[in-house]
Scaffold this motif. Sequence first.
Motif, PDB file in Angstrom:
ATOM      1  N   ILE A  11      22.425  33.936  25.371  1.00 53.01           N
ATOM      2  CA  ILE A  11      22.319  35.404  25.245  1.00 53.01           C
ATOM      3  C   ILE A  11      22.029  36.046  26.597  1.00 53.01           C
ATOM      4  N   SER A  12      21.159  35.391  27.377  1.00 56.68           N
ATOM      5  CA  SER A  12      20.833  35.925  28.707  1.00 56.68           C
ATOM      6  C   SER A  12      22.061  35.950  29.611  1.00 56.68           C
ATOM      7  N   VAL A  13      22.842  34.865  29.575  1.00 53.72           N
ATOM      8  CA  VAL A  13      24.058  34.811  30.388  1.00 53.72           C
ATOM      9  C   VAL A  13      25.051  35.875  29.935  1.00 53.72           C
ATOM     10  N   LYS A  14      25.172  36.074  28.591  1.00 53.24           N
ATOM     11  CA  LYS A  14      26.092  37.079  28.072  1.00 53.24           C
ATOM     12  C   LYS A  14      25.685  38.476  28.540  1.00 53.24           C
ATOM     13  N   GLU A  15      24.394  38.784  28.510  1.00 55.79           N
ATOM     14  CA  GLU A  15      23.917  40.096  28.950  1.00 55.79           C
ATOM     15  C   GLU A  15      24.190  40.293  30.442  1.00 55.79           C
ATOM     16  N   ARG A  16      23.930  39.247  31.210  1.00 49.15           N
ATOM     17  CA  ARG A  16      24.201  39.362  32.644  1.00 49.15           C
ATOM     18  C   ARG A  16      25.698  39.582  32.906  1.00 49.15           C
ATOM     19  N   CYS A  17      26.533  38.876  32.159  1.00 52.25           N
ATOM     20  CA  CYS A  17      27.989  39.031  32.327  1.00 52.25           C
ATOM     21  C   CYS A  17      28.429  40.452  31.995  1.00 52.25           C
ATOM     22  N   GLU A  18      27.896  41.004  30.907  1.00 54.66           N
ATOM     23  CA  GLU A  18      28.260  42.375  30.532  1.00 54.66           C
ATOM     24  C   GLU A  18      27.747  43.380  31.554  1.00 54.66           C
ATOM     25  N   LYS A  19      26.525  43.163  32.030  1.00 56.56           N
ATOM     26  CA  LYS A  19      25.908  44.126  32.940  1.00 56.56           C
ATOM     27  C   LYS A  19      26.503  44.047  34.342  1.00 56.56           C
ATOM     28  N   GLU A  20      26.734  42.840  34.859  1.00 56.54           N
ATOM     29  CA  GLU A  20      27.128  42.665  36.251  1.00 56.54           C
ATOM     30  C   GLU A  20      28.642  42.531  36.446  1.00 56.54           C
ATOM     31  N   ILE A  21      29.395  42.275  35.375  1.00 55.08           N
ATOM     32  CA  ILE A  21      30.838  42.077  35.536  1.00 55.08           C
ATOM     33  C   ILE A  21      31.637  43.041  34.657  1.00 55.08           C
ATOM     34  N   VAL A  22      31.389  43.012  33.349  1.00 55.90           N
ATOM     35  CA  VAL A  22      32.205  43.793  32.420  1.00 55.90           C
ATOM     36  C   VAL A  22      32.022  45.289  32.649  1.00 55.90           C
ATOM     37  N   LEU A  23      30.761  45.743  32.703  1.00 59.01           N
ATOM     38  CA  LEU A  23      30.512  47.181  32.873  1.00 59.01           C
ATOM     39  C   LEU A  23      31.075  47.714  34.196  1.00 59.01           C
ATOM     40  N   PRO A  24      30.871  47.025  35.347  1.00 62.00           N
ATOM     41  CA  PRO A  24      31.507  47.512  36.584  1.00 62.00           C
ATOM     42  C   PRO A  24      33.031  47.568  36.488  1.00 62.00           C
ATOM     43  N   LEU A  25      33.641  46.578  35.823  1.00 63.64           N
ATOM     44  CA  LEU A  25      35.097  46.606  35.663  1.00 63.64           C
ATOM     45  C   LEU A  25      35.536  47.797  34.823  1.00 63.64           C
ATOM     46  N   GLN A  26      34.772  48.124  33.790  1.00 64.83           N
ATOM     47  CA  GLN A  26      35.094  49.293  32.975  1.00 64.83           C
ATOM     48  C   GLN A  26      34.969  50.584  33.783  1.00 64.83           C
ATOM     49  N   GLU A  27      33.928  50.663  34.626  1.00 62.52           N
ATOM     50  CA  GLU A  27      33.769  51.848  35.468  1.00 62.52           C
ATOM     51  C   GLU A  27      34.932  51.973  36.459  1.00 62.52           C
ATOM     52  N   MET A  28      35.358  50.842  37.028  1.00 59.54           N
ATOM     53  CA  MET A  28      36.492  50.862  37.944  1.00 59.54           C
ATOM     54  C   MET A  28      37.761  51.322  37.234  1.00 59.54           C
ATOM     55  N   ASP A  29      37.929  50.894  35.992  1.00 57.30           N
ATOM     56  CA  ASP A  29      39.097  51.326  35.232  1.00 57.30           C
ATOM     57  C   ASP A  29      39.068  52.828  34.993  1.00 57.30           C
ATOM     58  N   LYS A  30      37.871  53.373  34.672  1.00 59.36           N
ATOM     59  CA  LYS A  30      37.764  54.818  34.445  1.00 59.36           C
ATOM     60  C   LYS A  30      38.058  55.597  35.733  1.00 59.36           C
ATOM     61  N   ILE A  31      37.509  55.101  36.872  1.00 62.10           N
ATOM     62  CA  ILE A  31      37.728  55.803  38.144  1.00 62.10           C
ATOM     63  C   ILE A  31      39.212  55.791  38.517  1.00 62.10           C
ATOM     64  N   ALA A  32      39.864  54.630  38.359  1.00 61.25           N
ATOM     65  CA  ALA A  32      41.282  54.538  38.694  1.00 61.25           C
ATOM     66  C   ALA A  32      42.129  55.422  37.783  1.00 61.25           C
ATOM     67  N   ALA A  33      41.765  55.461  36.489  1.00 61.35           N
ATOM     68  CA  ALA A  33      42.508  56.309  35.561  1.00 61.35           C
ATOM     69  C   ALA A  33      42.328  57.782  35.913  1.00 61.35           C
ATOM     70  N   PHE A  34      41.106  58.171  36.285  1.00 63.95           N
ATOM     71  CA  PHE A  34      40.855  59.565  36.658  1.00 63.95           C
ATOM     72  C   PHE A  34      41.616  59.929  37.934  1.00 63.95           C
ATOM     73  N   ARG A  35      41.630  59.012  38.923  1.00 59.70           N
ATOM     74  CA  ARG A  35      42.357  59.287  40.160  1.00 59.70           C
ATOM     75  C   ARG A  35      43.857  59.411  39.892  1.00 59.70           C
ATOM     76  N   LEU A  36      44.388  58.554  38.999  1.00 53.89           N
ATOM     77  CA  LEU A  36      45.797  58.635  38.637  1.00 53.89           C
ATOM     78  C   LEU A  36      46.111  59.971  37.973  1.00 53.89           C
ATOM     79  N   LYS A  37      45.231  60.404  37.084  1.00 53.26           N
ATOM     80  CA  LYS A  37      45.430  61.692  36.424  1.00 53.26           C
ATOM     81  C   LYS A  37      45.384  62.828  37.438  1.00 53.26           C
TER      82      LYS A  37
END
Length: 651
Positions: free
Chosen positions: A592-618
Amino acid sequence: MYTLNNIRDEFFVEAHNLPLEGYTQDEIEREFPAVIRTKLPPTVSAILKVDAPVELFCADSNEMSHPPRDKDACGPQQWLLPLLCLYSRHSVFLLQLAFQCPFDKNNLVTGKVVSFEEPLESRLVSESTSTTIVRVRPAPHQQMGYATMCPPGSLAMLMHDTYVNEYSLVLYHGPHQSRPDGWISCPLNIGFEQLEDDEENVITDFCFGQSNGHPLLATMTVHLLKASGDVIAASPILFDGAVVPRSFVRESKEFLEYMGESDSDSAKRRQCLAALQFFRDAIGPDNSDTPYVTARTSTVGSTENSLSWPVSAQGPVLLSSMEPAEEWNRAIVIEPFFARDLVGMAIGRERTGLDFGVTPTSSLLPRFDYMDGTDQEEINSMLVNLGVVVERVLVDAGEGEVPDSPFITLVRDPVVDNMIHYASSQGVVSITTNAMRLYSNKIRGEAGAAGFMSPSTQRNEEVKSMAWSSLDVSAGDHRLALTGAVVSSDALLGHTLVAVLSNGIPAAINLTESRYLHESESMFQANEEEVETKSSRVANEALNAMESTSPLHEVLAPYINKVSQGLTGMGKIVGGSTAPQDITPSTLGTVISVKERCEKEIVLPLQEMDKIAAFRLKELKEMYKSQLQQMAALKDTIDLLNERMKTTQQY
């Protein structure tokens, strides 16, 4: 250095012995006389008496004296000088001069005219009496920074027929084996339909382009300067017999193929396909590994042969920097100026002003006159606001009125690529600027990765220009005036400016010394500068506008670093697989600890990058849509104005 002197109604060409590239000082003193004076033939002098000479320049690939290319031409005891071109408003001469050996190296040596010809006589005689020569330039050569090596004696001439207000660019391709007498072509005509009959649209000068990005396309492009300061372009302009590095040809073809990869029914694609056809007809297929290729443009065939297609003017690719409220200041001379991957140019104005402008390589695409009006308008709309004036230098002219026909020329510096010399009848002002380099780095975006400078350094560096008086003729005898100038790059002579005064006496100025002196005076006695410069707000506004929106890679950099650190931490977890029945509370807690770290340090930043790139494209799509709407509104306004003009003319 070559000068033209009028002595008792007889014209003489004087060759002054300056240090020559490729020779040592001992060889110069042993082989070359100090001054070689050659009397021009009576036929030439008689023409120059009634039609004043405009310019004398070297039309040979070798800028200095050299051993004879053909000793049988004038005897083994004579040395040939480079081919010289002398022209007036209605005549053009090619002069082959020589001097006799042995000679007294410390005294005046009398030269002789081996041959002279009027290579463009057939074209000039066929024109009306209202036709005058605007400017004659040598063909672009590699030693001058261009991509081609053209035959000696090749010339480009711009003519103006004032009666019909038509400009023609005429090429003399020089003598070669297939045509010993040379041949003439006229690839470009600009009629009054494109240029209205007013002062602002008079074409005053032209030059060939230069760029490190796509150097062949730049060399094949001619930039024509209008009196308003606007610049229009024409391409392809290629000399027959020009030798080109094969790598440049391949690079140009790849660029045209890339630019043409669009909708099959677009004007841009048709333009690129026509340009590629010209390359195939002029240079041939790329089926050899030789490092150089020779262009052949003299074949005149049917209309299916692209070599016979007339070239079309396009643009303007650069708009004037003058404000509507400014006093009229006529632009009269243009020279290429180093701008790295962009196409740089320096524009001189008659009231001691100098503009530095750049255009992107997309303005270098060849275009022919066969395109219909719709395609022409579509492509011209793509060129709007592509070029920009990145710097303006205003030099104090001092007291006195500006003459009606002032002598003004721009002398490119062969030693310092960001320096140019503004020469007028009153003296020489040397100017340096880093605006071209900064703007080129901004456009490239990859300068930091290429090792030139980091993005943070680019943002902190400001546009800096300096100007100082290297020679002031008006400070001495007011009867003297400057008639010409040249800069020597010889290692023995140093960085030296040699100017010729109206009394025929040359004057040498050490540019390195004058530059250091100016910098010292600027540091300690800024209020006593003899020449004042004013950096235009256009330069800083152009750079600040590009910084208003942070680059995407800078916005994403923190998220990329966070993901990278997270993945590095994940790599430290090792161990075998565990069966479900063997799971313990501690094992489950670790997962569970590894899963939380993965979501916090990898998944969430990737989602933010996707939102920023989508906004810049728009945002980019909205910007593109807005620009299309603005262009449509401009076209509607133009159509409305045209209708009103037609209605007004009817009444």
